[in-house]
Design a protein around this motif. Structure first.
Motif, short mmCIF file in Angstrom:
data_model
loop_
_atom_site.label_atom_id
_atom_site.label_comp_id
_atom_site.label_asym_id
_atom_site.label_seq_id
_atom_site.Cartn_x
_atom_site.Cartn_y
_atom_site.Cartn_z
N CYS A 1 0.87 -1.18 0.00
CA CYS A 1 0.00 0.00 0.00
C CYS A 1 0.90 1.22 0.00
O CYS A 1 1.96 1.21 0.62
CB CYS A 1 -0.88 0.02 1.25
N MET B 1 -5.61 -0.06 -2.23
CA MET B 1 -5.50 1.06 -3.17
C MET B 1 -5.90 2.37 -2.49
O MET B 1 -6.88 2.41 -1.75
CB MET B 1 -6.45 0.86 -4.36
N GLN C 1 -7.29 5.84 -3.58
CA GLN C 1 -7.89 6.48 -4.75
C GLN C 1 -8.74 7.65 -4.27
O GLN C 1 -9.42 7.53 -3.25
CB GLN C 1 -8.79 5.45 -5.46
N CYS D 1 -14.60 6.80 -7.49
CA CYS D 1 -13.34 6.07 -7.26
C CYS D 1 -13.22 4.81 -8.11
O CYS D 1 -12.40 3.95 -7.84
CB CYS D 1 -13.20 5.72 -5.79
N ARG E 1 -12.12 2.34 -10.89
CA ARG E 1 -10.97 2.16 -11.77
C ARG E 1 -11.00 0.78 -12.41
O ARG E 1 -11.79 -0.08 -12.01
CB ARG E 1 -9.64 2.49 -11.10
N ARG F 1 -15.38 -0.27 -7.89
CA ARG F 1 -15.29 0.88 -6.98
C ARG F 1 -14.25 0.56 -5.90
O ARG F 1 -14.38 -0.43 -5.19
CB ARG F 1 -16.65 1.14 -6.34
N VAL F 2 -13.27 1.42 -5.80
CA VAL F 2 -12.21 1.17 -4.80
C VAL F 2 -12.81 1.20 -3.39
O VAL F 2 -12.43 0.42 -2.52
CB VAL F 2 -11.07 2.20 -4.94
N CYS F 3 -13.81 2.06 -3.17
CA CYS F 3 -14.38 2.18 -1.82
C CYS F 3 -15.23 0.97 -1.44
O CYS F 3 -15.36 0.67 -0.27
CB CYS F 3 -15.22 3.45 -1.70
N GLY G 1 -13.21 -2.67 -2.95
CA GLY G 1 -11.90 -2.59 -2.33
C GLY G 1 -12.04 -2.02 -0.95
O GLY G 1 -13.11 -2.15 -0.36
N PRO G 2 -11.01 -1.37 -0.41
CA PRO G 2 -9.82 -0.92 -1.14
C PRO G 2 -8.77 -2.02 -1.38
O PRO G 2 -7.79 -1.77 -2.06
CB PRO G 2 -9.24 0.17 -0.22
N VAL H 1 -4.74 -5.50 -10.80
CA VAL H 1 -4.64 -4.06 -11.04
C VAL H 1 -4.11 -3.82 -12.45
O VAL H 1 -3.17 -4.49 -12.89
CB VAL H 1 -3.69 -3.41 -10.01
N GLU I 1 -4.53 6.82 -12.55
CA GLU I 1 -5.52 7.42 -11.66
C GLU I 1 -6.55 8.18 -12.44
O GLU I 1 -6.25 8.70 -13.50
CB GLU I 1 -4.85 8.43 -10.71
#
Ligand SMILES: Cc1cc2nc3c(=O)[nH]c(=O)nc-3n(C[C@H](O)[C@H](O)[C@H](O)COP(=O)(O)OP(=O)(O)OC[C@H]3O[C@@H](n4cnc5c(N)ncnc54)[C@H](O)[C@@H]3O)c2cc1C
Length: 282
Positions: free
Chosen positions: A209, A234, A236, A248, A250, A262-264, A267-268, A275, A280
């Motif tokens: 991280c 991640m 972001q 967010c 990606r 969604r990274v939130c 993820g994260p 990946v 970004e």
């Protein structure tokens, strides 16, 4: 406010909580340690890798509208503490830095998924730089508690910025520091060290991280070690933190499929191998 969200990882309760600011102090010239306490048993339901959205106070300089995502640096179910370690970076975190102990603040969470740590692992390798160490510190504690051996590759601008004590918090680990100031953090040098550690120690999993450069390097190196699991938390830019605004999102690649995630929310934490090279949004 309280809402129940059911994700792929199972049910999780997400809510807004008013917390007491119990301790708030500088760790070094850039980072602050924040300790909160809530009446709700948040510490007991918060997992390594998860984060909260912090409401930064309004000041003369700023009125931060969006909440700021921060990983949980520590959680103590026995005394209800939630800890954060953050870099004072911009408008919101500068406002946050002025919050006095004894005050209160609102947070939303716990949000996101968690690292997968198998207690049967023999050894893990953690690769951290910058704020990444705040995100991975709970994983280190969890691994140490499960008797999993830890190797830490820590990258920083200088020895003074390493924050090894804050990262390990008493956990035993074999630490390899690499620094910008002496060139040991250069990609080629870190690649050599990584390959030596992977070949010599054969860790079951690698976690990272805090640095896109280290993430891309790990992805490349892990291609030669298919048996080693790899995960990244991640970082972001995000707005709502709950999967609604899609800011967010990606691109990831899963089993040959390209997917926007969604990274939130998904993820994260993601498999390092999923990946894509995309850097970004925004
Ligand atoms: C899941 C997650 C966990 C994080 N954990 C930590 C942590 O433990 N410690 C820590 O120091 N930092 C962490 N960050 C980064 C932290 O959220 C940003 O440094 C912070 O939001 C910056 O806010 P600012 O107002 O000071 O900066 P500004 O640059 O003024 O922010 C402007 C806007 O951009 C967003 N933003 C700016 N930088 C980032 C960033 N790097 N990531 C996400 N959004 C950003 C802000 O939230 C804000 O909405 C984390 C980010 C994410 C996504």
């Amino acid at each position: 406010m309280s809402a129940s969200l059911c994700g792929a990882g199972g049910a999780a309760t997400v809510a807004s909580y008013r917390c007491r600011v119990v301790e708030h102090r500088w760790v070094n010239r850039r980072y602050k340690y924040l300790r909160l306490e809530a009446d709700a048993p948040l510490a007991a339901i918060t997992r390594p890798g998860q984060f909260y959205q912090l409401r930064c106070p309004v000041t003369d300089e700023a009125q931060p509208f969006l909440l700021r995502p921060m990983s949980v640096y520590g959680a103590g179910p026995e005394d209800g503490r939630l800890e954060f370690l953050y870099n004072v970076a911009g408008v919101g975190t500068r406002a946050l830095a002025g919050l006095p102990a004894g005050g209160s603040m609102d947070i939303v969470g716990p949000l996101g998924n968690t690292f997968a740590l198998d207690p049967a692992f023999r050894r893990i390798l953690v690769v951290a730089r910058g704020v990444g160490l705040a995100t991975m510190a709970p994983l280190v504690r969890q691994a140490a508690g499960a008797g999993v051996a830890i190797t830490a590759l820590m990258s920083a601008r200088s020895r003074a910025d390493l924050m090894e004590r804050e990262f390990l918090r008493g956990a035993a680990a074999q630490v390899h520091g690499v620094f910008d100031e002496d060139g040991s953090s250069a990609v080629a040098a870190v690649e050599g060290l990584l390959r030596r550690l992977l070949a010599g120690q054969r860790p079951d999993a690698v976690y990272t991280c805090g640095s896109h450069r280290l993430l891309m390097l790990l992805q490349r190196v892990l291609a030669d070690y298919p048996q080693v699991r790899g995960e990244v938390a991640m970082e972001q830019r995000m707005a709502c933190g709950m999967g609604v605004c899609l800011s967010c999102v990606r691109l990831f690649e899963r089993g040959g499929d390209k997917q926007f995630l969604r990274v939130c929310r998904e993820g994260p934490v993601f498999p390092i191998r999923d990946v894509t090279q995309e850097v970004e949004f925004g």
